[in-house]
Design a protein around this motif. Structure first.
Motif, PDB file in Angstrom:
ATOM      1  N   PHE A  97      66.281  22.102  -0.261  1.00 55.06           N
ATOM      2  CA  PHE A  97      64.837  22.331  -0.280  1.00 55.06           C
ATOM      3  C   PHE A  97      64.186  21.292  -1.171  1.00 55.06           C
ATOM      4  O   PHE A  97      64.857  20.569  -1.918  1.00 55.06           O
ATOM      5  CB  PHE A  97      64.492  23.750  -0.768  1.00 55.06           C
ATOM      6  CG  PHE A  97      65.194  24.182  -2.022  1.00 55.06           C
ATOM      7  CD1 PHE A  97      64.886  23.628  -3.256  1.00 55.06           C
ATOM      8  CD2 PHE A  97      66.183  25.157  -1.976  1.00 55.06           C
ATOM      9  CE1 PHE A  97      65.523  24.032  -4.416  1.00 55.06           C
ATOM     10  CE2 PHE A  97      66.844  25.569  -3.130  1.00 55.06           C
ATOM     11  CZ  PHE A  97      66.505  25.003  -4.347  1.00 55.06           C
ATOM     12  N   TYR A 149      69.280  32.245   5.310  1.00 56.95           N
ATOM     13  CA  TYR A 149      70.313  31.910   4.330  1.00 56.95           C
ATOM     14  C   TYR A 149      69.704  31.702   2.940  1.00 56.95           C
ATOM     15  O   TYR A 149      70.232  32.189   1.929  1.00 56.95           O
ATOM     16  CB  TYR A 149      71.049  30.647   4.782  1.00 56.95           C
ATOM     17  CG  TYR A 149      72.109  30.173   3.817  1.00 56.95           C
ATOM     18  CD1 TYR A 149      73.419  30.648   3.906  1.00 56.95           C
ATOM     19  CD2 TYR A 149      71.804  29.262   2.810  1.00 56.95           C
ATOM     20  CE1 TYR A 149      74.391  30.218   3.009  1.00 56.95           C
ATOM     21  CE2 TYR A 149      72.770  28.832   1.917  1.00 56.95           C
ATOM     22  CZ  TYR A 149      74.059  29.305   2.019  1.00 56.95           C
ATOM     23  OH  TYR A 149      75.017  28.894   1.130  1.00 56.95           O
ATOM     24  N   THR A 150      68.588  30.966   2.899  1.00 57.96           N
ATOM     25  CA  THR A 150      67.951  30.666   1.613  1.00 57.96           C
ATOM     26  C   THR A 150      67.500  31.946   0.911  1.00 57.96           C
ATOM     27  O   THR A 150      67.690  32.100  -0.300  1.00 57.96           O
ATOM     28  CB  THR A 150      66.745  29.732   1.825  1.00 57.96           C
ATOM     29  OG1 THR A 150      67.187  28.522   2.452  1.00 57.96           O
ATOM     30  CG2 THR A 150      66.074  29.402   0.498  1.00 57.96           C
ATOM     31  N   VAL A 209      69.785  20.331  -3.435  1.00 57.70           N
ATOM     32  CA  VAL A 209      70.593  21.253  -2.635  1.00 57.70           C
ATOM     33  C   VAL A 209      70.852  22.523  -3.431  1.00 57.70           C
ATOM     34  O   VAL A 209      70.797  22.539  -4.662  1.00 57.70           O
ATOM     35  CB  VAL A 209      71.941  20.617  -2.230  1.00 57.70           C
ATOM     36  CG1 VAL A 209      71.711  19.422  -1.323  1.00 57.70           C
ATOM     37  CG2 VAL A 209      72.744  20.209  -3.459  1.00 57.70           C
ATOM     38  N   SER A 269      64.692  27.190   9.757  1.00 58.26           N
ATOM     39  CA  SER A 269      65.992  27.520  10.343  1.00 58.26           C
ATOM     40  C   SER A 269      67.003  27.954   9.286  1.00 58.26           C
ATOM     41  O   SER A 269      68.010  28.587   9.615  1.00 58.26           O
ATOM     42  CB  SER A 269      66.540  26.325  11.129  1.00 58.26           C
ATOM     43  OG  SER A 269      66.630  25.170  10.311  1.00 58.26           O
ATOM     44  N   PHE A 270      66.738  27.620   8.015  1.00 61.52           N
ATOM     45  CA  PHE A 270      67.610  28.030   6.924  1.00 61.52           C
ATOM     46  C   PHE A 270      66.980  29.135   6.082  1.00 61.52           C
ATOM     47  O   PHE A 270      67.477  29.454   4.998  1.00 61.52           O
ATOM     48  CB  PHE A 270      67.942  26.830   6.022  1.00 61.52           C
ATOM     49  CG  PHE A 270      69.046  25.967   6.544  1.00 61.52           C
ATOM     50  CD1 PHE A 270      70.359  26.174   6.129  1.00 61.52           C
ATOM     51  CD2 PHE A 270      68.791  24.965   7.456  1.00 61.52           C
ATOM     52  CE1 PHE A 270      71.387  25.377   6.613  1.00 61.52           C
ATOM     53  CE2 PHE A 270      69.801  24.171   7.951  1.00 61.52           C
ATOM     54  CZ  PHE A 270      71.112  24.373   7.530  1.00 61.52           C
ATOM     55  N   PHE A 323      61.230  24.509   2.436  1.00 58.21           N
ATOM     56  CA  PHE A 323      62.528  24.395   3.098  1.00 58.21           C
ATOM     57  C   PHE A 323      62.398  24.659   4.587  1.00 58.21           C
ATOM     58  O   PHE A 323      61.363  25.123   5.076  1.00 58.21           O
ATOM     59  CB  PHE A 323      63.545  25.352   2.466  1.00 58.21           C
ATOM     60  CG  PHE A 323      63.087  26.782   2.397  1.00 58.21           C
ATOM     61  CD1 PHE A 323      63.421  27.689   3.388  1.00 58.21           C
ATOM     62  CD2 PHE A 323      62.307  27.228   1.329  1.00 58.21           C
ATOM     63  CE1 PHE A 323      62.994  29.008   3.325  1.00 58.21           C
ATOM     64  CE2 PHE A 323      61.877  28.541   1.260  1.00 58.21           C
ATOM     65  CZ  PHE A 323      62.221  29.435   2.254  1.00 58.21           C
ATOM     66  N   ARG A 324      63.467  24.384   5.313  1.00 58.35           N
ATOM     67  CA  ARG A 324      63.464  24.545   6.767  1.00 58.35           C
ATOM     68  C   ARG A 324      63.453  26.026   7.156  1.00 58.35           C
ATOM     69  O   ARG A 324      64.192  26.825   6.592  1.00 58.35           O
ATOM     70  CB  ARG A 324      64.691  23.864   7.376  1.00 58.35           C
ATOM     71  CG  ARG A 324      64.701  22.351   7.231  1.00 58.35           C
ATOM     72  CD  ARG A 324      65.903  21.749   7.926  1.00 58.35           C
ATOM     73  NE  ARG A 324      65.935  20.311   7.787  1.00 58.35           N
ATOM     74  CZ  ARG A 324      65.267  19.465   8.559  1.00 58.35           C
ATOM     75  NH1 ARG A 324      64.508  19.937   9.538  1.00 58.35           N
ATOM     76  NH2 ARG A 324      65.341  18.157   8.367  1.00 58.35           N
ATOM     77  N   LYS A 384      74.765  25.810   0.439  1.00 59.91           N
ATOM     78  CA  LYS A 384      74.856  25.127   1.726  1.00 59.91           C
ATOM     79  C   LYS A 384      73.498  24.801   2.344  1.00 59.91           C
ATOM     80  O   LYS A 384      73.407  24.467   3.527  1.00 59.91           O
ATOM     81  CB  LYS A 384      75.661  25.985   2.699  1.00 59.91           C
ATOM     82  CG  LYS A 384      77.100  26.222   2.260  1.00 59.91           C
ATOM     83  CD  LYS A 384      77.839  27.099   3.252  1.00 59.91           C
ATOM     84  CE  LYS A 384      79.275  27.346   2.792  1.00 59.91           C
ATOM     85  NZ  LYS A 384      80.015  28.214   3.742  1.00 59.91           N
ATOM     86  N   THR A 385      72.462  24.892   1.556  1.00 60.42           N
ATOM     87  CA  THR A 385      71.133  24.568   2.069  1.00 60.42           C
ATOM     88  C   THR A 385      70.451  23.581   1.137  1.00 60.42           C
ATOM     89  O   THR A 385      70.990  23.186   0.110  1.00 60.42           O
ATOM     90  CB  THR A 385      70.287  25.851   2.207  1.00 60.42           C
ATOM     91  OG1 THR A 385      69.064  25.535   2.873  1.00 60.42           O
ATOM     92  CG2 THR A 385      69.970  26.450   0.842  1.00 60.42           C
TER      93      THR A 385
END
Length: 217
Positions: free
Chosen positions: A162, A183-184, A156, A179-180, A176-177, A159-160
């Motif tokens: 990978f 943020y990432t 982690v 959708s994130f 990683f996603r 808050k994300t």
């Protein structure tokens, strides 16, 4: 017939204009990042002690799935990441995704196993440079120095989360996603400010494992 699965996805980082920011790194740039977009991601589920499952997958990939935790395996079909005792992630060329999905689905159809296309849900970045380990330390609590070349781990960062893949001594790949992704990227870019982040293209990226999977479109 139109197949929506064949549409190349746009970059989840398009809002940041990365292609326009590509530059040649200098000694001042202590962290270098490249987006590895439009790869194929197939999730494989099955029992490692199921001989029929392991042989069926090996028949498509050309090699048996790794059973040692955290293993990264390069095959002719793509890169296999060990995720858990009954799950693996196959990262492949986007152009090879459909044929691999069809081949795996066919050979696994009568077995207690599953293959799922998650190409629309994941993306990847290569992070390298002299101070890339210092950057990673600041992103999260994982002991990145303990991750040997040829190993991967899920962790982690704020808050994300990978999967970090140690492909060589010079850098890592973060999977990683999508959708994130926003943020990432913001988290990575902000944390990398002291290291004078430089963005390069996949063609400039020297990753020995993932770069061969990238295709110019």
């Amino acid at each position: 017939m139109f197949n929506p699965l064949n549409v190349m996805l746009g970059s989840p980082l398009h809002a940041f204009g990365l292609p326009a920011r590509v530059a040649a790194p200098t000694p001042r740039n202590r962290v270098v990042v490249s987006e590895l977009g439009n790869l194929g991601y197939l999730v494989l589920r099955g029992k490692a002690d199921d001989t029929a499952f392991m042989q069926a997958v090996a028949g498509v990939l050309g090699q048996a799935l790794p059973t040692q935790p955290m293993t990264v395996l390069s095959t002719t079909a793509g890169v296999v990441l060990w995720v858990s005792p009954d799950e693996w992630l196959l990262v492949c060329k986007r152009s090879a995704r459909d044929s691999l999905l069809a081949g795996l689905s066919s050979t696994l159809q009568d077995l207690f196993a599953q293959v799922v296309d998650n190409s629309g849900g994941l993306t990847a970045l290569r992070v390298s440079g002299p101070d890339h380990m210092l950057l990673l330390r600041q992103l999260g609590p994982y002991d990145y120095e303990s991750l040997a070349v040829g190993r991967c781990a899920s962790t982690v960062a704020s808050k994300t989360g990978f999967t970090v893949v140690r492909t060589d001594e010079a850098g890592v790949v973060l999977v990683f996603r999508r959708s994130f992704a926003d943020y990432t990227w913001r988290l990575l870019e902000r944390t990398a400010m002291p290291y004078h982040l430089c963005i390069i293209s996949p063609q400039q990226c020297a990753d020995p494992v993932f770069t061969p999977l990238f295709e110019i479109v």
